[in-house]
Structure formats: C-alpha cells, structure tokens
Design a protein around this motif. Structure first.
Motif, PDB file in Angstrom:
ATOM      1  N   ILE A 165       0.948  14.192   1.757  1.00 20.68           N
ATOM      2  CA  ILE A 165       0.270  13.988   0.474  1.00 20.68           C
ATOM      3  C   ILE A 165       1.089  14.636  -0.970  1.00 20.68           C
ATOM      4  O   ILE A 165       1.404  13.735  -1.856  1.00 20.68           O
ATOM      5  CB  ILE A 165      -1.007  14.755   0.320  1.00 20.68           C
ATOM      6  N   GLU A 166       1.728  15.932  -0.582  1.00 17.49           N
ATOM      7  CA  GLU A 166       2.697  16.198  -1.568  1.00 17.49           C
ATOM      8  C   GLU A 166       3.835  15.568  -1.683  1.00 17.49           C
ATOM      9  O   GLU A 166       4.182  15.148  -3.046  1.00 17.49           O
ATOM     10  CB  GLU A 166       3.008  17.752  -1.199  1.00 17.49           C
TER      11      GLU A 166
ATOM     12  N   LEU B   1      -6.134   8.461  -1.245  1.00 15.34           N
ATOM     13  CA  LEU B   1      -5.339   9.257  -2.411  1.00 15.34           C
ATOM     14  C   LEU B   1      -5.106   7.907  -3.428  1.00 15.34           C
ATOM     15  O   LEU B   1      -5.295   8.169  -4.442  1.00 15.34           O
ATOM     16  CB  LEU B   1      -4.062   9.710  -1.690  1.00 15.34           C
ATOM     17  N   GLU B   2      -4.731   6.867  -2.832  1.00 15.63           N
ATOM     18  CA  GLU B   2      -4.221   5.969  -3.887  1.00 15.63           C
ATOM     19  C   GLU B   2      -5.242   5.262  -4.283  1.00 15.63           C
ATOM     20  O   GLU B   2      -5.302   4.811  -5.524  1.00 15.63           O
ATOM     21  CB  GLU B   2      -3.375   4.614  -2.789  1.00 15.63           C
ATOM     22  N   ALA B   3      -6.506   4.768  -3.670  1.00 22.25           N
ATOM     23  CA  ALA B   3      -7.649   4.525  -4.363  1.00 22.25           C
ATOM     24  C   ALA B   3      -8.326   5.257  -5.438  1.00 22.25           C
ATOM     25  O   ALA B   3      -8.723   4.943  -6.400  1.00 22.25           O
ATOM     26  CB  ALA B   3      -8.594   4.360  -3.132  1.00 22.25           C
TER      27      ALA B   3
ATOM     28  N   PRO C 114       0.791  -1.296  -0.053  1.00 22.92           N
ATOM     29  CA  PRO C 114      -0.152   0.032  -0.176  1.00 22.92           C
ATOM     30  C   PRO C 114       0.851   1.133  -0.038  1.00 22.92           C
ATOM     31  O   PRO C 114       2.081   1.331   0.291  1.00 22.92           O
ATOM     32  CB  PRO C 114      -0.796   0.067   1.189  1.00 22.92           C
ATOM     33  N   LEU C 115       0.360   2.216  -0.782  1.00 26.22           N
ATOM     34  CA  LEU C 115       0.928   3.412  -0.498  1.00 26.22           C
ATOM     35  C   LEU C 115       1.440   4.154   0.890  1.00 26.22           C
ATOM     36  O   LEU C 115       2.471   4.384   0.769  1.00 26.22           O
ATOM     37  CB  LEU C 115       0.047   4.508  -1.222  1.00 26.22           C
ATOM     38  N   ALA C 116       0.691   3.734   2.004  1.00 26.11           N
ATOM     39  CA  ALA C 116       0.973   4.454   3.077  1.00 26.11           C
ATOM     40  C   ALA C 116       2.106   3.531   3.572  1.00 26.11           C
ATOM     41  O   ALA C 116       2.998   4.196   4.357  1.00 26.11           O
ATOM     42  CB  ALA C 116      -0.235   4.211   4.111  1.00 26.11           C
ATOM     43  N   ALA C 117       2.300   2.198   3.276  1.00 21.65           N
ATOM     44  CA  ALA C 117       3.477   1.339   3.678  1.00 21.65           C
ATOM     45  C   ALA C 117       4.715   1.855   3.037  1.00 21.65           C
ATOM     46  O   ALA C 117       5.912   2.088   3.480  1.00 21.65           O
ATOM     47  CB  ALA C 117       3.356   0.066   3.578  1.00 21.65           C
ATOM     48  N   ARG C 118       4.817   2.313   1.510  1.00 17.86           N
ATOM     49  CA  ARG C 118       5.867   2.503   0.717  1.00 17.86           C
ATOM     50  C   ARG C 118       6.515   3.818   1.264  1.00 17.86           C
ATOM     51  O   ARG C 118       7.557   4.141   1.180  1.00 17.86           O
ATOM     52  CB  ARG C 118       5.260   2.486  -0.781  1.00 17.86           C
ATOM     53  N   MET C 119       5.289   4.824   1.567  1.00 15.97           N
ATOM     54  CA  MET C 119       6.077   6.380   1.821  1.00 15.97           C
ATOM     55  C   MET C 119       6.139   6.459   3.335  1.00 15.97           C
ATOM     56  O   MET C 119       6.277   7.468   3.798  1.00 15.97           O
ATOM     57  CB  MET C 119       4.528   7.337   1.605  1.00 15.97           C
TER      58      MET C 119
END
Length: 459
Positions: free
Chosen positions: A175-176, A216-218, A15-20
């Motif tokens: 987010i940015e 955001l990813e969804a 997931p984006l949250a894990a990658r970021m």
C-alpha cells in the motif's frame, strides 16, 4: 508478456493492482519462505536454472507476479496462457514454436499457464510431452490443491511451491509503495490515508494484495482534492470502497473441505466459538446450508451418539428449520445445533462399533442366520428347525436372556463398548448384566483400552 500486453499494464487506464505489479524480486513483498535470501527458488532464479513449477496459493498472493519475475530474470522466452480462455490448439501452437526456437537458436521457453486447474485431464495431458522432453519449462498457477486438480503424471514432473496469504506487514508495504510511486501508483494524486483507514484497509484485505490495491484505488478516485491538492482517505471511504467484504471461501474448492473439517473438529473438541466461526465462514461464503445441516447431523451420531440421545433430534430439527425458513433465518437454528453439539458429552462408541462390524462383514465368512433366530412361518421351515431353541425375552426376569445372536464364526465377539459419558453411562449400567466386565471400567481410559478393533479412519 508481448509488447501490447506490457503497454496495457503500464497504461494509466490499467487498474492500480496491474500497474503496481512488482518487476523484480527486490520489489516483491512477502513469501520470504520461498524467495527469501538463500532459498532454493531464489537461487534458481538468480542462476537462471529454471525447473517446472506449480505455484499454489490464495488469490492476490503473487503467483502470476512471481512467474513474470522469473521470466524477466531468465534468458528464456516467456509464453503466457490462461487456462480460462486457451485450449489445446493454442497450446500446440506454443509448443511448435518452442520446438523451433529450441532447434534454431537453442533458446528455452517458459510456458506460464494461469489457472491451470481449469484445464481438464486431456488438456493437461497435452502439455505433458513438452514438459517431459524439456521443450518447455512449465510454470502453472492455481488457487486449488494440486493434489486434486493436477494430473499425477504432470505433478510428478513439477515442484509445487506453496504461497501463503500475505501478512499485514507485506500488505502495508504494498500500500505504501502505491501511495508514493509517482510513475505507476498514486503519488501524483497526493493520496493520504488516515491511520484508521490504513488499518482497516489492511484488515479487510485478508492477505490479498490485489483486493487492497483495488479498494485503495476506488477510494482515491472518489475523493475530492483538498485546496492543497491532497486527497485524504478516511475510515468511512475505505469501508464504502469495500462495500461488503468478500468472505474468503470457495464452496467448490479445497477450502470447502478444510472449513467443514474445522467445524467438525471444533464440535468434537467441545469448542462452541470455533464451531460457530467456521459455520459462519461457510454460510457467509455461499455454502449450501443443507450441506452444513447434513454434516452437523453426522457429527451428532459420530461424536455424541448415545452420550446425549437428544443431539440427533436437535440437529434433524435444525435441518428442517433450514429447509422451511431458508438460509437467513435457518442459520440461527444451525447455530443452536452446533453449540448444543459442542457442549454435549462426547462418545464415538457407536461409531467405532459400527466400523468394527463393517470390518467383520467384509473380512469374515458370511454364514447363515442361526436357526434359533429364524422365523418358522411355514410347516416346512418349522420341520427344518427354524426358531428351535429360541428364548422369548419377555418370559424372563427384566426381559434379560442369555443367548447367542451372532453366527458361529463370530460367537462371543463384541463390538459396542459404551463409555461413561453423559447418558451413555446409564446405557453401560443397563448392559452390565450382559457385559459384567464393564463393571470394573470406571474411566474412559479403561473403556477405550478394551476396544478390540482399530477405529475407523478419523475425519
């Protein structure tokens, strides 16, 4: 983090949250009160002088991330466990390896326990010796109040670090970074947020970075690229990605108690807007409406009392409406009840009186009922003086009779001091024959100044 966990977190399938997830303090947004320049925790991290910590804060505020940053900046070995899946057996294995590592190589071990509040007392006790003798440095993460969820002995050996919900500026920065990062984020997909979509994404996140990045990813995954390759996310896409906003509430956690306290104090302070808001937060968060109804009834008798005798009946009727109609329709009845309580005149005279009575019941000699107040139902009892000297109120003018009703050791003691608020002002007038001193009381200040007992603890 082991090699496989690290690779999984860096995979594009994660997931984006894990990658970021931030890797250094430079990337870590928010929480400047605890890791800002010059702060104690930052100095400890930079000097690699670790102490056992309990990281307490709402979801998505960076507890796990901060633990991993601490581990990454330290020369110590890092061992993560999740209290959701790991038990005492896994803990003993980690402690055994930490003991060997310490003895053979002089290397410290940082033990990170996520969701530590999910461990019971016995499980928390199992880690205590290793923390106490320095075999491991504990970092626990929890969304629940450590005062209630962490054993006192363990808590005394850790420093509690409180993380707050991220502010809008921190969420926007996160987010940015996700939008422009071409390695771990959405930079290669050329995702663009409209100003309205950005504002809504930040607003709906409510300080939860994980929720913001997930939405955001969804939204990005469902957008068809424009001819120039850009993916424009508008307001509608963000709202659709969230579907229905998750109300920040946990009916089994600390927020349960905080919210009902806020509702009660809003009613007490005559603020219908605050009362309605906190009631809605509880109900929309899944709280049992009958629990709310029960507490609302309590407010009616504690804070309104005889200043408005109708308040209790209205609240009991609201409870019956909830029981009859269920949460959806019954919520409106509760809303009516809390607004009524908020606007009603306030008095805690009965509440204080009962508290003073309880004090005397517990702290003084429990003497027998005076003879003149007893019923003489047999000849023997009459011969012993039961009922002797009792004055029947209806034989006197206005049914008013002067006689003592308390046991001798409390004779003349007074508990109830009616206020001059609402209907209770009439109560004060009706009892003026019994309490002539009240005729001089013309304000709430003079009434409260005569209270003989300390009030019960305020909720």
């Amino acid at each position: 983090m082991d090699l496989f966990s690290y690779q999984a977190s860096q995979s594009n399938d994660a997931p984006l949250a894990a990658r970021m997830r931030p890797r250094t303090l430079a990337e870590y947004e928010g929480q400047t009160k605890i890791v800002g320049e010059g702060r104690l925790l930052r100095r400890l991290i930079e000097r690699d002088q670790l102490i056992s910590l309990i990281l307490w804060g709402p979801p998505g505020t960076g507890k796990t991330t901060l633990a991993r940053i601490i581990a990454g900046a330290s020369s110590a070995h890092f061992e993560p466990l999740s209290a959701v899946s790991a038990g005492v057996a896994e803990l003993r294995k980690v402690v055994k390896e930490a003991t060997e590592r310490r003895g053979m190589y002089g290397k410290r071990t940082v033990l990170f326990i996520d969701e530590i509040h999910r461990w019971n007392k016995a499980q928390q006790d199992a880690v205590l010796p290793a923390v106490e003798d320095g075999t491991v440095t504990l970092i626990g993460a929890t969304t629940e109040n450590p005062s209630f969820e962490i054993n006192r002995a363990l808590l005394s050996r850790c420093r509690v670090i409180v993380l707050e919900s991220l502010d809008d500026q921190a969420i926007e920065a996160i987010i940015e970074r996700a939008l422009i990062d071409t390695e771990r984020g959405l930079g290669k997909q050329q995702v663009q947020l409209s100003p309205e979509a950005r504002d809504m994404l930040i607003h709906l996140a409510s300080g939860d970075a994980r929720a913001a990045l997930t939405a955001l990813e969804a939204a990005a995954l469902t957008q068809v690229p424009e001819p120039n390759g850009q993916r424009l996310i508008d307001l509608e896409a963000i709202v659709e990605a969230y579907q229905r906003r998750n109300v920040s509430y946990d009916k089994t956690g600390e927020l349960h108690y905080d919210a009902i306290s806020a509702l009660h104090k809003s009613v007490r302070d005559s603020d219908p807007d605050g009362a309605l808001y906190w009631m809605a937060r509880m109900l929309e968060g899944g709280e049992d409406p009958l629990y709310v109804a029960r507490r609302v009834i309590r407010m009616a008798v504690e804070d309104i009392g005889l200043a408005d005798p109708l308040a209790l009946g209205i609240c009991v009727a609201a409870q019956q409406a909830v029981h009859f109609m269920g949460t959806g329709e019954g919520a409106l009845a509760l809303a009516q009840a809390v607004v009524y309580l908020a606007q009603a005149p306030k008095s805690n005279a009965v509440y204080r009186a009962y508290g003073a009575v309880i004090h005397d019941v517990e702290a003084t000699r429990n003497e027998p009922v005076p003879l003149h107040l007893r019923n003489a139902v047999t000849g023997l009892m009459k011969g012993l003086g039961y009922g002797s000297g009792y004055q029947y109120a209806h034989d006197f003018k206005d049914a008013q009779v002067e006689q003592e009703h308390l046991p001798p050791n409390l004779a003349g003691h007074r508990y109830y001091y009616p206020t001059n608020h609402g209907y209770e002002a009439r109560v004060q007038q009706r009892l003026a024959w019994r309490y002539p001193e009240d005729q001089a009381a013309t304000s709430e200040a003079s009434t409260s100044a005569t209270t003989p007992q300390s009030p019960p603890p305020k909720e």
